[in-house]
Design an enzyme around this catalytic site. Structure first.
Site, PDB file in Angstrom:
ATOM      1  N   SER A  28     -11.152  81.712  44.266  1.00 59.40           N
ATOM      2  CA  SER A  28      -9.803  82.076  44.720  1.00 59.40           C
ATOM      3  C   SER A  28      -8.813  80.944  44.512  1.00 59.40           C
ATOM      4  O   SER A  28      -7.628  81.069  44.838  1.00 59.40           O
ATOM      5  CB  SER A  28      -9.831  82.460  46.200  1.00 59.40           C
ATOM      6  OG  SER A  28     -10.414  81.418  46.960  1.00 59.40           O
ATOM      7  N   THR A 162      27.410 112.587  53.746  1.00 57.25           N
ATOM      8  CA  THR A 162      26.099 113.090  54.160  1.00 57.25           C
ATOM      9  C   THR A 162      25.665 113.976  53.004  1.00 57.25           C
ATOM     10  O   THR A 162      26.515 114.614  52.356  1.00 57.25           O
ATOM     11  CB  THR A 162      26.155 113.912  55.460  1.00 57.25           C
ATOM     12  OG1 THR A 162      26.969 115.067  55.233  1.00 57.25           O
ATOM     13  CG2 THR A 162      26.750 113.114  56.618  1.00 57.25           C
ATOM     14  N   HIS A 163      24.369 113.967  52.718  1.00 56.65           N
ATOM     15  CA  HIS A 163      23.840 114.703  51.556  1.00 56.65           C
ATOM     16  C   HIS A 163      24.503 114.240  50.254  1.00 56.65           C
ATOM     17  O   HIS A 163      24.575 114.991  49.292  1.00 56.65           O
ATOM     18  CB  HIS A 163      24.031 116.217  51.704  1.00 56.65           C
ATOM     19  CG  HIS A 163      23.606 116.756  53.035  1.00 56.65           C
ATOM     20  ND1 HIS A 163      22.353 117.254  53.283  1.00 56.65           N
ATOM     21  CD2 HIS A 163      24.273 116.828  54.224  1.00 56.65           C
ATOM     22  CE1 HIS A 163      22.251 117.631  54.545  1.00 56.65           C
ATOM     23  NE2 HIS A 163      23.415 117.374  55.148  1.00 56.65           N
ATOM     24  N   SER A 284      23.632  95.905  26.899  1.00 58.29           N
ATOM     25  CA  SER A 284      22.630  96.682  26.176  1.00 58.29           C
ATOM     26  C   SER A 284      22.478  96.092  24.785  1.00 58.29           C
ATOM     27  O   SER A 284      23.447  95.612  24.202  1.00 58.29           O
ATOM     28  CB  SER A 284      23.095  98.134  26.087  1.00 58.29           C
ATOM     29  OG  SER A 284      22.496  98.771  24.983  1.00 58.29           O
ATOM     30  N   LYS A 290      28.013  98.745  27.239  1.00 54.67           N
ATOM     31  CA  LYS A 290      27.278  98.835  28.499  1.00 54.67           C
ATOM     32  C   LYS A 290      27.341  97.572  29.361  1.00 54.67           C
ATOM     33  O   LYS A 290      27.334  96.465  28.870  1.00 54.67           O
ATOM     34  CB  LYS A 290      25.787  99.144  28.234  1.00 54.67           C
ATOM     35  CG  LYS A 290      25.498 100.522  27.756  1.00 54.67           C
ATOM     36  CD  LYS A 290      25.850 101.631  28.729  1.00 54.67           C
ATOM     37  CE  LYS A 290      25.018 101.636  29.989  1.00 54.67           C
ATOM     38  NZ  LYS A 290      23.632 102.104  29.749  1.00 54.67           N
ATOM     39  N   GLU A 297      19.032  97.109  40.379  1.00 52.28           N
ATOM     40  CA  GLU A 297      17.932  98.029  40.047  1.00 52.28           C
ATOM     41  C   GLU A 297      16.587  97.366  40.324  1.00 52.28           C
ATOM     42  O   GLU A 297      15.652  98.001  40.806  1.00 52.28           O
ATOM     43  CB  GLU A 297      18.014  98.444  38.584  1.00 52.28           C
ATOM     44  CG  GLU A 297      19.197  99.340  38.286  1.00 52.28           C
ATOM     45  CD  GLU A 297      19.397  99.514  36.787  1.00 52.28           C
ATOM     46  OE1 GLU A 297      18.985 100.556  36.271  1.00 52.28           O
ATOM     47  OE2 GLU A 297      19.936  98.602  36.141  1.00 52.28           O
ATOM     48  N   TYR A 324     -16.091  87.556  59.803  1.00 58.28           N
ATOM     49  CA  TYR A 324     -15.574  87.297  58.464  1.00 58.28           C
ATOM     50  C   TYR A 324     -16.381  88.055  57.412  1.00 58.28           C
ATOM     51  O   TYR A 324     -17.600  88.149  57.481  1.00 58.28           O
ATOM     52  CB  TYR A 324     -15.617  85.788  58.141  1.00 58.28           C
ATOM     53  CG  TYR A 324     -15.105  85.497  56.739  1.00 58.28           C
ATOM     54  CD1 TYR A 324     -13.748  85.370  56.490  1.00 58.28           C
ATOM     55  CD2 TYR A 324     -15.987  85.397  55.664  1.00 58.28           C
ATOM     56  CE1 TYR A 324     -13.268  85.142  55.209  1.00 58.28           C
ATOM     57  CE2 TYR A 324     -15.524  85.166  54.377  1.00 58.28           C
ATOM     58  CZ  TYR A 324     -14.164  85.045  54.147  1.00 58.28           C
ATOM     59  OH  TYR A 324     -13.695  84.831  52.871  1.00 58.28           O
ATOM     60  N   GLN A 329     -10.826  87.471  51.476  1.00 64.88           N
ATOM     61  CA  GLN A 329     -10.203  86.589  50.492  1.00 64.88           C
ATOM     62  C   GLN A 329      -9.078  87.334  49.744  1.00 64.88           C
ATOM     63  O   GLN A 329      -8.195  86.715  49.169  1.00 64.88           O
ATOM     64  CB  GLN A 329     -11.261  86.096  49.502  1.00 64.88           C
ATOM     65  CG  GLN A 329     -10.757  85.113  48.494  1.00 64.88           C
ATOM     66  CD  GLN A 329     -11.894  84.389  47.786  1.00 64.88           C
ATOM     67  OE1 GLN A 329     -12.504  83.497  48.354  1.00 64.88           O
ATOM     68  NE2 GLN A 329     -12.193  84.787  46.563  1.00 64.88           N
ATOM     69  N   LYS A 332      -4.635  87.261  50.549  1.00 65.66           N
ATOM     70  CA  LYS A 332      -3.548  86.321  50.273  1.00 65.66           C
ATOM     71  C   LYS A 332      -2.549  86.782  49.225  1.00 65.66           C
ATOM     72  O   LYS A 332      -1.331  86.643  49.401  1.00 65.66           O
ATOM     73  CB  LYS A 332      -4.136  84.971  49.861  1.00 65.66           C
ATOM     74  CG  LYS A 332      -4.853  84.316  51.023  1.00 65.66           C
ATOM     75  CD  LYS A 332      -5.737  83.184  50.595  1.00 65.66           C
ATOM     76  CE  LYS A 332      -6.807  82.972  51.626  1.00 65.66           C
ATOM     77  NZ  LYS A 332      -7.834  84.047  51.647  1.00 65.66           N
TER      78      LYS A 332
END
Ligand code: ARG
Length: 469
Positions: A28, A162-163, A284, A290, A297, A324, A329, A332
């Site tokens: 690890s 709304t919506h 772009s 663009k 995003e 354990y 392991q 993490k």
């Protein structure tokens, strides 16, 4: 050091070396080396306690301390090589200690197991990670507060939805303050989780505690924990602290994702409410015109992997017997990934929010479209004694009339209004500006400027009091 046939620190009872493929599979160190600082701090606290308890002599403790500090310095200087053959961060450090100070290094692990060692290192990391994200959120809240102040002073309007259909006009400052509230809860969740995980597993040893006369309070205090964990099995077996952290991250990421989505929409040509700064946008490779909101995003997209991190750890701990198991392991990487991703997202968003250019004339126009003040008109009729449901129907007919003519309420003549309902007057429709609508929503927590102002005042003092957190 007497590693036995296997060559490993635990190799006394083994008759052959470990299979190279299995060694690679089980190692690890590639990721848990990130816990080196926590591991060194844990070892230093352990050594100090062993000396305090007379388990090690003062000079032995001093040599161990110097050895560990030397490793810390060499790690910072980049002069040490991590080795997969030594499996993990703990065994790499212990091996370096042997190379540095000889057989005395073997005394470091007195009254300790890697099980309580890793649980301690990881708790320290998660506590610190939560604290960092809380600071990131505080920064974000301050940015939102400053923006909300500016837009409250300018009374910048925004259509409320709304919506995703125009509903009622609101203040942009009200919208910003909504996220301020959400970020506050995201921060409080991290704080709560941090307070609950503030207990030290060190001294639980492998699972049952130890016969050495250790002082668990001393190590807990030196490492900055509030207290030692009460039960040695729980101390080495539990990862709910990491789950809580990941759950808080996942919920925090969902807030971010919603905000990112709204900004992506608002920056589109169709909405045109906000201009993203060039330095946070990309172009772009084929379409010269663009300008893409890649940063937002990605913030939206990365929330998905944070949810995945939570799911990954939930699946790891499900069905694990106490105490354990090596499965742990796997705890993490999801935590490291969620922390790195969320930390980077918070930083980017803070920088971006501070320099967004809102187009107040566009948002104001949009706030007046879509018959967004229809509820206000219905309320007016209801104030004159018409039952609200009836008033709702009357205004609905008025909207239908406007839609058939492609006009707005204020374009209708007195005769048009009277034909729909005798109580409707030109004076009523004339008063229906989005500004008037916003100003009338004075209920507690509403969008009227004085309500938003008092919310911002409250945040001003809360953020300055909590500033040091
Ligand atoms: N690398 C291990 C982990 O992260 C350390 C604990 C190993 N303990 C053991 N009993 N093999 O979980």
């Amino acid at each position: 050091m007497s590693p036995g046939q296997s060559g490993a620190l635990w190799g006394g009872r083994f008759g052959e070396g470990v299979d190279p493929g299995f060694q690679q599979f089980g190692a690890s160190v590639g990721f848990d080396r990130r816990l080196a600082d926590q591991d060194l701090r844990g070892s230093l606290a352990h050594v100090a306690m062993l000396v305090q308890q007379g388990i090690l002599s003062g000079p032995e403790g001093e040599l161990l301390r110097q050895g560990l500090e030397g490793i810390r310095a060499d790690l910072e200087a980049g002069s040490l090589q991590w080795s997969v053959a030594q499996e993990d961060v703990h065994l790499n450090i212990e091996t370096w200690l042997h190379q540095r100070i000889g057989p005395l290094a073997g005394k470091l692990h007195t009254a300790r197991s890697r099980n309580d060692q890793v649980a301690t290192d990881f708790r320290l990391f998660v506590k610190e990670a939560a604290g960092q994200l809380e600071l990131d959120l505080l920064e974000l809240q301050r940015t939102l507060l400053a923006q909300a102040r500016l837009h409250l002073a300018a009374e910048t309007l925004l259509p409320g939805y709304t919506h995703l259909q125009v509903a009622q006009p609101i203040l942009l400052a009200h919208w910003l303050t909504a996220y301020l509230e959400m970020f506050a809860r995201d921060r409080a969740r991290l704080q709560d989780a941090r307070a609950r995980m503030d207990e030290c597993p060190l001294g639980a040893a492998a699972l049952a505690g130890t016969s050495w006369p250790i002082d668990r309070w001393a190590t807990a205090k030196q490492l900055g924990f509030a207290r030692p964990m009460a039960n040695s099995l729980d101390a080495v077996a539990s990862r709910d602290f990491a789950l809580e952290f990941l759950a808080a991250c996942a919920i925090g990421a969902s807030t971010l994702s919603r905000l990112a989505e709204e900004l992506i929409l608002y920056a589109s040509l169709e909405f045109g409410f906000v201009e993203l700064p060039d330095r946070f946008s990309t172009g772009s490779s084929i379409m010269p015109q663009k300008k893409n909101p890649d940063g937002l995003e990605l913030i939206r997209g990365k929330s998905g992997r944070i949810y995945g991190d939570l799911m990954a750890l939930l699946a790891v701990v499900k069905g694990l017997p106490l105490a354990y198991n090596k499965d742990l392991q796997e705890d993490k990487e999801p935590v490291f990934d969620a922390f790195d991703t969320l930390h980077a997202s918070y930083r980017l968003l803070s920088a971006l929010l501070g320099v967004l250019a809102w187009r107040a004339e566009v948002t104001a126009r949009a706030a007046g479209r879509g018959y967004a003040t229809a509820t206000d008109l219905a309320d007016r009729l209801a104030q004159q004694g018409l039952p609200f449901r009836e008033a709702h129907a009357v205004v609905g007919r008025l909207v239908a009339l406007c839609l058939s003519r492609g006009c707005s309420f204020s374009d209708l003549s007195a005769a048009d209004l009277e034909a729909v309902h005798p109580q409707l007057t030109e004076e009523m429709t004339g008063l229906l500006s989005p500004q008037a609508s916003v100003a009338s929503r004075r209920s507690l927590g509403g969008t009227a400027p004085e309500q938003v102002a008092s919310a911002l005042d409250a945040w001003e003092s809360r953020l300055s009091v909590e500033g040091g957190v």
